[in-house]
Scaffold this motif. Structure first.
Motif, PDB file in Angstrom:
ATOM      1  N   VAL A 323     -54.834 -39.905  -2.487  1.00  0.00           N
ATOM      2  CA  VAL A 323     -53.615 -39.129  -2.662  1.00  0.00           C
ATOM      3  C   VAL A 323     -53.149 -39.160  -4.120  1.00  0.00           C
ATOM      4  O   VAL A 323     -52.459 -38.245  -4.580  1.00  0.00           O
ATOM      5  N   ARG A 324     -53.541 -40.205  -4.865  1.00  0.00           N
ATOM      6  CA  ARG A 324     -53.206 -40.239  -6.301  1.00  0.00           C
ATOM      7  C   ARG A 324     -54.025 -39.222  -7.090  1.00  0.00           C
ATOM      8  O   ARG A 324     -53.572 -38.704  -8.110  1.00  0.00           O
ATOM      9  N   GLN A 325     -55.234 -38.932  -6.629  1.00  0.00           N
ATOM     10  CA  GLN A 325     -56.079 -37.935  -7.288  1.00  0.00           C
ATOM     11  C   GLN A 325     -55.802 -36.532  -6.774  1.00  0.00           C
ATOM     12  O   GLN A 325     -55.887 -35.553  -7.514  1.00  0.00           O
ATOM     13  N   ASP A 326     -55.530 -36.425  -5.489  1.00  0.00           N
ATOM     14  CA  ASP A 326     -55.372 -35.120  -4.845  1.00  0.00           C
ATOM     15  C   ASP A 326     -54.130 -35.168  -3.947  1.00  0.00           C
ATOM     16  O   ASP A 326     -54.235 -35.360  -2.739  1.00  0.00           O
ATOM     17  N   PRO A 327     -52.939 -34.975  -4.527  1.00  0.00           N
ATOM     18  CA  PRO A 327     -51.701 -35.075  -3.747  1.00  0.00           C
ATOM     19  C   PRO A 327     -51.410 -33.808  -2.939  1.00  0.00           C
ATOM     20  O   PRO A 327     -50.301 -33.271  -2.949  1.00  0.00           O
ATOM     21  N   ILE A 330     -52.848 -31.517   2.787  1.00  0.00           N
ATOM     22  CA  ILE A 330     -53.907 -31.859   3.735  1.00  0.00           C
ATOM     23  C   ILE A 330     -54.262 -33.344   3.636  1.00  0.00           C
ATOM     24  O   ILE A 330     -54.424 -34.034   4.652  1.00  0.00           O
ATOM     25  N   VAL A 331     -54.378 -33.851   2.414  1.00  0.00           N
ATOM     26  CA  VAL A 331     -54.668 -35.268   2.231  1.00  0.00           C
ATOM     27  C   VAL A 331     -53.522 -36.113   2.785  1.00  0.00           C
ATOM     28  O   VAL A 331     -53.746 -37.136   3.454  1.00  0.00           O
ATOM     29  N   ALA A 332     -52.283 -35.685   2.523  1.00  0.00           N
ATOM     30  CA  ALA A 332     -51.132 -36.419   3.043  1.00  0.00           C
ATOM     31  C   ALA A 332     -51.128 -36.440   4.572  1.00  0.00           C
ATOM     32  O   ALA A 332     -50.784 -37.452   5.194  1.00  0.00           O
ATOM     33  N   LEU A 333     -51.525 -35.328   5.191  1.00  0.00           N
ATOM     34  CA  LEU A 333     -51.589 -35.264   6.652  1.00  0.00           C
ATOM     35  C   LEU A 333     -52.634 -36.246   7.184  1.00  0.00           C
ATOM     36  O   LEU A 333     -52.367 -37.000   8.136  1.00  0.00           O
ATOM     37  N   ASN A 334     -53.816 -36.253   6.592  1.00  0.00           N
ATOM     38  CA  ASN A 334     -54.867 -37.152   7.051  1.00  0.00           C
ATOM     39  C   ASN A 334     -54.488 -38.621   6.838  1.00  0.00           C
ATOM     40  O   ASN A 334     -54.806 -39.481   7.671  1.00  0.00           O
ATOM     41  N   ARG A 335     -53.798 -38.889   5.742  1.00  0.00           N
ATOM     42  CA  ARG A 335     -53.334 -40.260   5.521  1.00  0.00           C
ATOM     43  C   ARG A 335     -52.333 -40.656   6.599  1.00  0.00           C
ATOM     44  O   ARG A 335     -52.368 -41.783   7.111  1.00  0.00           O
TER      45      ARG A 335
END
Length: 410
Positions: A323-327, A330-335
């Motif tokens: 999430v630091r590289q790609d905020p 979609i990444v936030a949802l998967n996290r």
């Protein structure tokens, strides 16, 4: 069947030929618009003739020859008063083919060519998916989570910039490959995703032709750029996901969630290869990029003997790096989905709810929210979230899975 539908039907059956025809015409005529339209004419004629006459022994040669004639006819119409001699030369072109340069695969060469650094990254990816990947505008729009009309305008603007700037469609030299590889990897990742779980309601839920082609081309890039960690990461990611494909859709045509999959059906050869690549990158000591982190997440999932053995704490830690590289939403949802497994659904739901504005039109957002509401015992809210997810789901396998989950709750 209209011409667009005809071309789409044939490109699905002869996906590899589409890229070769466009590549061949682009090199010969130096104009991507002419190449695309001539290829479309050839595929439309194939739909009209092949059912009656039979598929020719060499479909690629038939399509290329027909497309060449269509391109010449178009040039003749547009330049009726001139270029007669040029047309004749094209009909009997004895010019030796240009050298292949660093890349000797037609489709990969055209992908690298379309991913020109003069275009914005999103424009490069969208144009290449359309011209080379054979994806439709609706499929590309769903991949970018934007409206079809907006994506159509983006592709049109990219073509216009190419024409206005006189950007040449030629094979990039070996020294130019690293500057273009980011866009190329993004294209291949989106093509793979469309094959792994198709977004169109009229498509097969899983398109093995797309996933296989994306993996093949990524292997070629790895041979060209063996020291690029993100190339290795993307290949590992694809292999780890593709290895689970045999268990992803049930015999009844329903999507099977990761936790419910029969792991005995997984392709262990692909998964083992993906694990080796992940370990290679970890041993390099170089900070991982986006694809390497995603591959590591999938390595954790595929390393577990069953769903209960999954090291969710490690998954959350990897997503914290990602999430630091790609905020992105979609990444936030998967996290958040991983957080729910570590800290419970009550901790994850507020994180997901904050993504509503960005992901309201994305079915997986509502499906994930429905599962958390279900676990919290908030039945009516879960049913409403399932309804939204079903309405937005792209293919029959996802709709079948979500409908069953909803019906069980109801």
């Amino acid at each position: 069947m209209n011409r667009l539908d005809a071309r789409e039907a044939i490109t699905r059956a002869h996906h590899a030929e589409w890229a070769r025809v466009v590549a061949s015409l682009t090199r010969r005529f130096g104009d991507l618009d002419i190449a695309e339209e001539a290829a479309a004419e050839a595929f439309a004629k194939a739909v009209e003739r092949w059912p009656a006459d039979g598929v020719p022994p060499n479909p690629g040669a038939w399509l290329t020859t027909t497309a060449n004639h269509s391109a010449i006819d178009r040039i003749r119409r547009e330049h009726k008063r001139t270029d007669k001699h040029r047309e004749a030369m094209m009909l009997t072109d004895d010019t030796p083919p240009e050298p292949l340069g660093a890349i000797d695969d037609d489709r990969l060469r055209l992908i690298f060519t379309c991913c020109h650094p003069a275009l914005a990254m999103e424009a490069r990816i969208a144009l290449t998916l359309r011209m080379v990947g054979g994806l439709t505008v609706p499929e590309i729009a769903r991949g970018f989570l934007v409206q079809e009309s907006a994506m159509a305008r983006r592709i049109t603007r990219a073509k216009g910039k190419i024409a206005a700037a006189g950007i040449p469609y030629r094979v990039p030299a070996a020294k130019d490959l690293p500057a273009r590889v980011t866009g190329v990897l993004a294209v291949l990742y989106l093509v793979f995703n469309e094959g792994y779980l198709a977004t169109g309601s009229d498509a097969d839920p899983v398109r093995a032709d797309l996933t296989a082609e994306a993996i093949r081309l990524t292997r070629l890039i790895r041979a060209l750029l063996p020291d690029d960690g993100e190339v290795a990461g993307l290949l590992a990611l694809m292999l780890l996901i593709e290895g689970r494909r045999p268990a992803r859709v049930s015999a009844q045509g329903e999507l099977v969630a990761l936790g419910d999959q029969d792991r005995e059906l997984w392709n262990t050869a692909l998964i083992d290869e993906g694990h080796r690549l992940v370990r290679e990158r970890l041993a390099s000591g170089i900070a991982p990029g986006r694809y390497q982190l995603l591959a590591a997440v999938n390595a954790v999932h595929t390393d577990a003997r069953d769903a209960d053995d999954t090291d969710w704490g490690q998954v959350v830690a990897l997503y914290d790096q990602l999430v630091r590289q790609d905020p992105s939403p979609i990444v936030a949802l998967n996290r958040a989905i991983a957080v729910a497994e570590v800290d419970g659904p009550d901790a994850a739901l507020p994180i997901i709810d904050r993504l509503d504005g960005a992901l309201h039109g994305y079915h997986a957002f509502h499906a994930s929210r429905a599962e958390l509401l279900r676990r919290l015992g908030r039945r009516d809210e879960a049913l409403a979230a399932y309804d939204l997810a079903i309405a937005l789901a792209g293919n029959s396998a996802e709709r079948a899975h979500l409908s069953r989950r909803r019906d069980e709750l109801a």
